[in-house]
Motif scaffolding. Structure first.
Motif, short mmCIF file in Angstrom:
data_model
loop_
_atom_site.label_atom_id
_atom_site.label_comp_id
_atom_site.label_asym_id
_atom_site.label_seq_id
_atom_site.Cartn_x
_atom_site.Cartn_y
_atom_site.Cartn_z
N UNK A 368 11.97 -7.36 6.67
CA UNK A 368 11.81 -6.28 7.66
C UNK A 368 13.01 -5.35 7.68
N UNK A 369 14.16 -5.82 7.22
CA UNK A 369 15.33 -4.95 7.22
C UNK A 369 15.13 -3.76 6.30
N UNK A 370 14.21 -3.88 5.34
CA UNK A 370 13.88 -2.77 4.44
C UNK A 370 12.48 -2.22 4.71
N UNK A 371 11.92 -2.58 5.87
CA UNK A 371 10.58 -2.12 6.25
C UNK A 371 9.54 -2.49 5.21
N UNK A 372 9.65 -3.69 4.68
CA UNK A 372 8.69 -4.19 3.70
C UNK A 372 7.88 -5.33 4.33
N UNK A 373 6.58 -5.27 4.14
CA UNK A 373 5.69 -6.35 4.61
C UNK A 373 4.92 -6.88 3.42
N UNK A 374 5.10 -8.13 3.05
CA UNK A 374 4.38 -8.68 1.89
C UNK A 374 2.93 -8.99 2.24
N UNK A 375 2.13 -9.03 1.21
CA UNK A 375 0.75 -9.49 1.37
C UNK A 375 0.77 -11.01 1.42
N UNK A 376 0.61 -11.57 2.60
CA UNK A 376 0.83 -13.00 2.82
C UNK A 376 -0.50 -13.72 2.87
N UNK A 377 -0.80 -14.50 1.84
CA UNK A 377 -2.06 -15.24 1.83
C UNK A 377 -1.98 -16.50 2.67
N UNK A 378 -0.76 -16.93 3.06
CA UNK A 378 -0.67 -18.06 3.96
C UNK A 378 -1.14 -17.68 5.35
N UNK A 379 -1.08 -16.35 5.65
CA UNK A 379 -1.53 -15.81 6.92
C UNK A 379 -0.76 -16.43 8.08
N UNK A 380 -1.05 -15.94 9.25
CA UNK A 380 -0.35 -16.39 10.45
C UNK A 380 -1.30 -17.16 11.34
N UNK A 381 -0.80 -18.25 11.89
CA UNK A 381 -1.63 -19.03 12.80
C UNK A 381 -1.98 -18.20 14.03
#
Length: 991
Positions: A368-381
């Protein structure tokens, strides 16, 4: 000619480790259909293992010239296949969980040795997983009844009582669940294909056949006239002897290729019968040979000695391998995030592959310090999302009086009052929080709110907010039990009222973000299956809500993710091969995870029943590791320490390191290069987090406020602080800063001391000169009465009562000796004295003053540590200064008199008579030298003169020999940026 017609059956193809399965599969499929009419692609039916595989295949076709798409179906979606209407539709997993939970609850009522009632839903989940496995492997309850339990403990014999529960969900009379219907559909497909095979290509792609139903489907498809199976990450370098050694699940289950071996055995094939799906690239062949040898089955690892020296190009096999061994989990996450950011700069596709959800969260936060959000297949609960946290906080309060911490957390939640005037809500919440902080912890929140409610409101909006909060507080304890639909409606109703706030009467809970949509869907499903839940208490509902939400994931908003970087679970990573793969969390207990204990069947019982062994999961993760490490550029990442203790490297990483270390100078040099590349990345992290420019060392704070701002009044207890840490006096008295009391904190030592003081006050306040010493029974009566007046946890109050009970007799025996010197007369009296010149006032509070023949005895109750005589002479001037104030008439209503005796009285602990004589840790520590009263007073006057001098600095932590500094003002003094060796000289303009 039809596709695959020129190949013998069964047809099993595979792709080597490190291949991009999705891209390679599409390329191979187009090659297989070359020369066929365009509609041949549209008639091709492909069963894939995961949704990510299907999405990847569609993306590959989207990058190709226009053409027809194949029919893509998930193997798991066969459970919902409507081609066989006579098979009932699958029951909802949540409905089945609720049905199982009711049966488990009855089992726990009869025998609580299985667990507490709070474990009902977790046990139902484990039973559901066992039921799924039995359906997939074709193992019925009858098989379990035949188990030989003669050599097992009584626990495992009792555990088979659950067979009665399983039988209700088994057989023709039971509604099939997802897995049982999937197997039924597969069996019917097999029957129909044997009679009339499909006249179009059928392919199963991406699965290793680790499940029984999937293995049956793969075996059948491989024998179809136009059928084929394509396996990912097949080790073509594994020799035949190694394949043949994997005959027993006891020794081979944890090998990456064991489940493939099981499928090949079922299909009547050997490893040599498996053909490459596409032409193999020899560029990464040395890496694949190295990894294949490192992961040999345990019984034949002696082959390292013979085949290890024959490995060629060790340097080539490892030149794109990096071993990152970070000091801790945070450093590991930051290093991974930095490397992903570098990949974005270079235009590379990069993936973090890990089964560790916590590491994925840390990396996401670091990006987030570089305003990057990865495509996270683990997803969030769902439980960790914004609406999930709000709903969980509400569920924890069902049937209880609201507590300060959860209430303030709810009021500060971003969704609370979001539909109304948020500034008003924030202002009023801050006022309520300040009111709570002023009260003693443990007091009833209703009394706090009553005081807050009594404050006049500035306007009608504030009055409306107060009324809204009052209604909310009154509603929460109302529902303590009920049916699931009632509790769910009450739950979502509370959340909606929080969202609408005090200015709106009607509205709905929002459903804008993916998390909010998932929340609404969750409650709709709860309503649909509520009839299967039975009667629930508020506590049951909380456990159910938590249990279900933890397993539900929410996909990230697609427009937020960066297209080049991703975080993937190990199974999703099988299908993709980006430019850079980071295998993270390579520690035992993380990758692979420790297996969860099965509360129903132990290892031997599983083996007898023909169920999967616990090592199966390890073998699948080993397969994923082999795919990840075989990519072109790989970083193997782990933390040396985890949770403040040394971490053990993953078994697969240990094997690789051990093999390289045994290959002589070349292997050790390659291993050193891998570690050096990791150190380069860690060094970049250190430099990134270091200050951007060289700073002069911080100086110890030593402000010099002007004379008019310097303190003109202190208490006797603050004199020690003035000596040891003048900066604290500066912060408190000059700047006017006070430490905020934590909400809901239990400062037991402070509260305990106050309560014990009040008990002693009540015990002696009416004692006259001729009255007898109170009895221990009277002391305990007062203690119980006083402790019953506070709303503190029962166990804490009982502990304090026990302390007083243990010391009561001994305390009153010593009281008889104190009566020889005087009679208790004054209690909790405040005093003050103004120094000559009227420029400074000293205040004090005496716990107890005894009088006898015109002389005084001074006592100070201590519920904690009593200062030693040396400490009293040096720093703790409370008793000497208070005694001198008595002699100077500083206490109103108490005639000035000679203080012939002064002592600390320890209360709350039982001590021996020996300790009293010794005086080291005694009940009474005497201050014998009366001359030190005058000496202490002279030193105090000199200290005041010194403090009022404008040139005197209020230095932070000035007394080097003291280790009892308070921590309230450390952050203000920025302690840690300087140490005790730092000088205290300071310019005058720094004040």
């Amino acid at each position: 000619m039809a596709p695959f017609a020129d190949h013998a059956r069964p047809r099993v193809y595979a792709m080597a480790p490190g291949c991009d399965f999705v891209a390679g599969f599409v390329q191979g499929l187009r090659s297989q259909l070359a020369g066929q009419p365009p509609e041949a692609m549209a008639r091709t039916l492909i069963y894939v293992n995961t949704r990510h595989t299907r999405t990847g295949i569609l993306s590959e076709f989207a990058n190709l010239p226009p053409g027809f798409l194949p029919v893509l179906r998930l193997v798991a979606d066969l459970a919902n296949d409507r081609a066989f209407p006579d098979i009932p539709g699958p029951v909802s997993p949540l409905r089945r969980k609720l049905e199982l939970s009711q049966a488990v609850a009855k089992l726990l009522e009869n025998d609580q040795r299985f667990g507490a009632r709070s474990a009902t839903f977790d046990l139902a989940d484990s039973l559901a997983r066992l039921l799924d496995e039995m359906h997939e492997e074709g193992v019925g309850p009858d098989r379990l009844k035949e188990l030989d339990l003669s050599e097992h403990s009584e626990h495992w014999a009792r555990s088979l009582e659950f067979i009665d529960i399983l039988e209700r969900h088994w057989g023709l009379n039971a509604t099939p669940d997802h897995h049982s219907r999937q197997r039924l559909v597969v069996e019917r497909l097999v029957e129909s294909w044997q009679v009339q095979p499909p006249d179009h290509p059928v392919i199963v792609a991406g699965s290793t056949g680790s499940r029984g139903a999937t293995q049956l489907l793969m075996k059948t498809v491989s024998n179809l006239p136009q059928g084929a199976v394509v396996i990912p990450c097949f080790d073509f370098d594994l020799p035949e002897a190694a394949w043949n050694s994997m005959t027993d699940s006891e020794t081979g289950e944890d090998h990456p290729q064991f489940r493939i071996k099981c499928f090949l055995d079922q299909a009547g094939l050997t490893a040599s019968d498996v053909r490459p799906w596409q032409e193999m690239d020899d560029a990464d062949h040395p890496r694949q040979q190295l990894v294949s040898l490192a992961l040999r089955p345990a019984p034949i690892t002696d082959q390292w000695l013979t085949e290890g020296p024959l490995l060629a190009d060790i340097r080539k096999a490892t030149d794109q391998l990096t071993l990152l061994e970070a000091p801790g989990s945070r450093e590991e996450a930051v290093a991974i995030a930095l490397r992903l950011r570098m990949a974005v700069e270079n235009g590379e596709r990069a993936s973090l592959v890990t089964p560790d959800w916590n590491l994925a969260r840390q990396v996401t936060a670091a990006l987030r310090r570089w305003n990057l959000t990865p495509n996270n297949s683990l997803n969030e609960s769902l439980l960790q999302t914004i609406p999930g946290r709000l709903l969980h906080g509400l569920a924890t309060m069902f049937g209880h009086k609201p507590e300060p911490v959860p209430l303030i957390a709810l009021l500060k939640h971003p969704l609370c009052h979001a539909a109304a005037e948020i500034d008003l809500h924030r202002r009023m919440t801050s006022r309520l929080e300040a009111a709570i902080r002023k009260r003693m912890p443990g007091q009833d929140l209703n009394s706090v709110f009553s005081d807050f409610r009594a404050e006049p409101a500035d306007n009608g909006e504030e009055e409306g907010w107060l009324a809204w909060l009052e209604r909310f507080l009154a509603e929460i304890p109302e529902v303590t039990e009920g049916e699931l639909c009632q509790l769910a409606e009450f739950h979502i109703g509370l959340a909606t009222r929080l969202y609408l706030g005090s200015q709106l009467e009607e509205g709905e809970f929002p459903a804008v973000s993916e998390a909010e949509k998932a929340t609404i869907d969750f409650f709709e499903e709860l309503r649909a299956v509520s009839d299967a839940a039975g009667w629930l208490s508020g506590e049951d509902y909380l456990h159910l809500f938590r249990s279900v939400c933890v397993g539900r994931t929410v996909i990230p908003e697609p427009y937020l993710v960066h297209p080049l970087i991703s975080i993937r679970s190990s199974i999703d990573a099988r299908m993709h091969c980006p430019d850079l793969v980071i295998a993270g969390g390579l520690n035992e207990g993380v990758w692979p995870r420790h297996r969860m204990p099965d509360p129903w069947l132990n290892r031997d019982m599983r083996k007898q029943a023909g169920l999967l062994m616990p090592e199966r999961r390890i073998g699948l993760l080993a397969h994923d590791f082999q795919q990840a490490i075989s990519a072109r550029t790989v970083i193997l990442s782990r933390s040396v320490r985890s949770q403040d203790k040394p971490a053990v490297p993953s078994r697969w990483l240990s094997r690789l390191i051990g093999l390289l270390g045994g290959l002589g100078d070349e292997g050790n040099a390659a291993l050193d290069d891998m570690r050096n590349r990791g150190e380069v990345l860690l060094d970049q992290v250190r430099r990134m987090e270091a200050p951007t420019k060289l700073l002069t060392p911080a100086r110890r704070p030593a402000p010099r406020p002007p004379q008019h701002a310097r303190p003109r009044q202190l208490s006797v207890t603050e004199i020690k602080t003035l000596v040891t840490d003048p900066y604290e006096i500066y912060a408190r008295r000059v700047l006017g800063l006070r430490e905020l009391r934590p909400i809901g904190a239990q400062p037991e030592a402070a509260v305990r001391g106050i309560l014990f003081h009040e008990v002693m006050h009540r015990l002696f306040e009416k004692t006259g000169a001729n009255e007898e010493i109170p009895t221990a029974a009277r002391l305990m009566e007062i203690a119980r009465q006083k402790l019953s007046e506070i709303e503190y946890p029962e166990h804490t109050r009982q502990m304090w009562i026990s302390e007083l009970d243990n010391m009561a007799e001994e305390f009153l025996q010593m009281e008889s000796r104190r009566r020889e010197m005087g009679t208790p007369k004054f209690f909790e009296r405040s005093g003050r004295i103004v120094l000559p010149g009227g420029h400074f006032t000293l205040s004090a509070r005496a716990d107890r003053i005894d009088c006898l023949d015109g002389e005084l005895a001074l006592y100070d109750y201590k519920s904690g540590t009593i200062p030693t005589p040396a400490r009293v002479r040096q720093l703790d001037k409370q008793i000497p200064l208070t005694a001198k104030m008595l002699e100077l008439g500083g206490f109103k209503g108490i005639p000035a008199g000679h203080v012939h005796y002064a002592a600390y009285i320890r209360i709350g602990r039982k001590v021996s008579e020996e300790e009293v004589v010794r005086g080291g840790a005694s009940l009474v520590a005497e201050i014998v030298d009366e001359d030190q009263f005058d000496k202490a007073w002279e030193e105090f006057q000199e200290l005041v003169t010194w403090m009022l001098d404008e040139e005197t600095p209020f230095t932070s932590r000035a007394f080097m020999g003291d280790d009892e500094y308070g921590e309230a003002y450390h952050h203000l003094a920025r302690f840690g940026e300087w140490d005790f060796t730092t000088g205290i000289e300071q310019d005058a303009d720094d004040a």
